[in-house]
Design a protein around this motif. Structure first.
Motif, PDB file in Angstrom:
ATOM      1  N   ARG A   9     -23.792  40.827 -25.078  1.00 51.77           N
ATOM      2  CA  ARG A   9     -24.206  39.653 -24.313  1.00 51.77           C
ATOM      3  C   ARG A   9     -24.410  40.038 -22.862  1.00 51.77           C
ATOM      4  N   LEU A  10     -25.008  39.135 -22.125  1.00 55.97           N
ATOM      5  CA  LEU A  10     -25.273  39.382 -20.710  1.00 55.97           C
ATOM      6  C   LEU A  10     -24.112  38.898 -19.851  1.00 55.97           C
ATOM      7  N   ASP A  11     -22.946  39.471 -20.047  1.00 54.49           N
ATOM      8  CA  ASP A  11     -21.835  39.105 -19.190  1.00 54.49           C
ATOM      9  C   ASP A  11     -20.857  40.254 -19.080  1.00 54.49           C
ATOM     10  N   GLU A  12     -19.860  40.062 -18.237  1.00 52.96           N
ATOM     11  CA  GLU A  12     -18.931  41.132 -17.963  1.00 52.96           C
ATOM     12  C   GLU A  12     -18.063  41.483 -19.174  1.00 52.96           C
ATOM     13  N   ARG A  13     -17.882  40.575 -20.117  1.00 50.30           N
ATOM     14  CA  ARG A  13     -17.045  40.856 -21.280  1.00 50.30           C
ATOM     15  C   ARG A  13     -17.659  41.923 -22.160  1.00 50.30           C
ATOM     16  N   ASP A  18     -24.252  43.323 -14.751  1.00 50.29           N
ATOM     17  CA  ASP A  18     -24.135  42.075 -13.993  1.00 50.29           C
ATOM     18  C   ASP A  18     -25.444  41.742 -13.295  1.00 50.29           C
ATOM     19  N   THR A  19     -26.286  42.746 -13.096  1.00 46.60           N
ATOM     20  CA  THR A  19     -27.565  42.543 -12.427  1.00 46.60           C
ATOM     21  C   THR A  19     -28.401  41.508 -13.160  1.00 46.60           C
ATOM     22  N   TYR A  20     -28.397  41.553 -14.485  1.00 47.88           N
ATOM     23  CA  TYR A  20     -29.172  40.595 -15.267  1.00 47.88           C
ATOM     24  C   TYR A  20     -28.633  39.180 -15.102  1.00 47.88           C
ATOM     25  N   CYS A  21     -27.314  39.063 -15.092  1.00 51.66           N
ATOM     26  CA  CYS A  21     -26.708  37.745 -14.882  1.00 51.66           C
ATOM     27  C   CYS A  21     -27.097  37.201 -13.513  1.00 51.66           C
ATOM     28  N   SER A  22     -27.029  38.057 -12.506  1.00 52.49           N
ATOM     29  CA  SER A  22     -27.395  37.642 -11.152  1.00 52.49           C
ATOM     30  C   SER A  22     -28.861  37.234 -11.078  1.00 52.49           C
ATOM     31  N   LEU A  23     -29.721  37.993 -11.750  1.00 54.35           N
ATOM     32  CA  LEU A  23     -31.146  37.674 -11.768  1.00 54.35           C
ATOM     33  C   LEU A  23     -31.386  36.307 -12.397  1.00 54.35           C
ATOM     34  N   LEU A  24     -30.748  36.040 -13.522  1.00 55.29           N
ATOM     35  CA  LEU A  24     -30.923  34.757 -14.197  1.00 55.29           C
ATOM     36  C   LEU A  24     -30.413  33.605 -13.336  1.00 55.29           C
ATOM     37  N   LEU A  25     -29.287  33.799 -12.690  1.00 61.71           N
ATOM     38  CA  LEU A  25     -28.750  32.748 -11.824  1.00 61.71           C
ATOM     39  C   LEU A  25     -29.626  32.526 -10.599  1.00 61.71           C
ATOM     40  N   ALA A  53     -33.635  25.834 -15.771  1.00 54.87           N
ATOM     41  CA  ALA A  53     -32.622  26.451 -14.908  1.00 54.87           C
ATOM     42  C   ALA A  53     -31.270  26.468 -15.618  1.00 54.87           C
ATOM     43  N   TYR A  54     -30.949  25.373 -16.278  1.00 54.05           N
ATOM     44  CA  TYR A  54     -29.700  25.289 -17.042  1.00 54.05           C
ATOM     45  C   TYR A  54     -29.682  26.324 -18.167  1.00 54.05           C
ATOM     46  N   LEU A  55     -30.818  26.524 -18.809  1.00 50.37           N
ATOM     47  CA  LEU A  55     -30.928  27.516 -19.867  1.00 50.37           C
ATOM     48  C   LEU A  55     -30.658  28.922 -19.324  1.00 50.37           C
ATOM     49  N   HIS A  61     -24.187  33.100 -18.557  1.00 49.39           N
ATOM     50  CA  HIS A  61     -22.749  32.897 -18.754  1.00 49.39           C
ATOM     51  C   HIS A  61     -22.335  32.996 -20.218  1.00 49.39           C
ATOM     52  N   SER A  62     -23.254  33.430 -21.076  1.00 53.47           N
ATOM     53  CA  SER A  62     -22.983  33.540 -22.513  1.00 53.47           C
ATOM     54  C   SER A  62     -22.506  32.229 -23.112  1.00 53.47           C
ATOM     55  N   ASP A  63     -23.033  31.145 -22.606  1.00 50.72           N
ATOM     56  CA  ASP A  63     -22.725  29.819 -23.127  1.00 50.72           C
ATOM     57  C   ASP A  63     -23.430  29.664 -24.478  1.00 50.72           C
ATOM     58  N   PRO A  64     -22.784  29.043 -25.456  1.00 48.66           N
ATOM     59  CA  PRO A  64     -23.416  28.860 -26.763  1.00 48.66           C
ATOM     60  C   PRO A  64     -24.760  28.119 -26.706  1.00 48.66           C
ATOM     61  N   ALA A  65     -24.983  27.326 -25.684  1.00 44.85           N
ATOM     62  CA  ALA A  65     -26.259  26.613 -25.564  1.00 44.85           C
ATOM     63  C   ALA A  65     -27.429  27.569 -25.369  1.00 44.85           C
TER      64      ALA A  65
END
Length: 97
Positions: A9-13, A18-25, A53-55, A61-65
């Protein structure tokens, strides 16, 4: 999300960058600034922009949504949004009704 077993997944776990997470945010922020707050006239409503944006945030954040979204496609769209380079060509971009 397809293929999560092999690529993580795209998260620290998962150890994904983290670059991808930052880019998406960052793309989520840009969407809200351009299309929600400034109400840019592109055929994309403020509601659709906020949902997109929510998506991005869900994928970051690896949210199930966000599980049904290919991370690579979200990242590609995030680049297009930030660069303002025809994001409407992405399959994730809301279709004009």
């Amino acid at each position: 999300m397809k293929g999560t077993e092999s690529r993580g997944r795209l998260d620290e776990r998962s150890g994904a960058p983290d670059t991808y997470c930052s880019l998406l945010l960052q793309a989520a922020t840009v969407l809200r600034m351009r299309y929600v707050e400034a109400q840019r006239d592109t055929g994309l409503s403020a509601v659709e922009a906020d949902e997109l944006a929510y998506l991005f945030e869900c994928v970051a954040h690896s949210d199930p949504a966000g599980d049904q979204i290919e991370p690579e496609e979200a990242i590609a769209l995030a680049h297009r949004v930030i660069d303002d380079d025809h994001p409407e060509l992405s399959p994730l971009w809301p279709k004009l009704s």
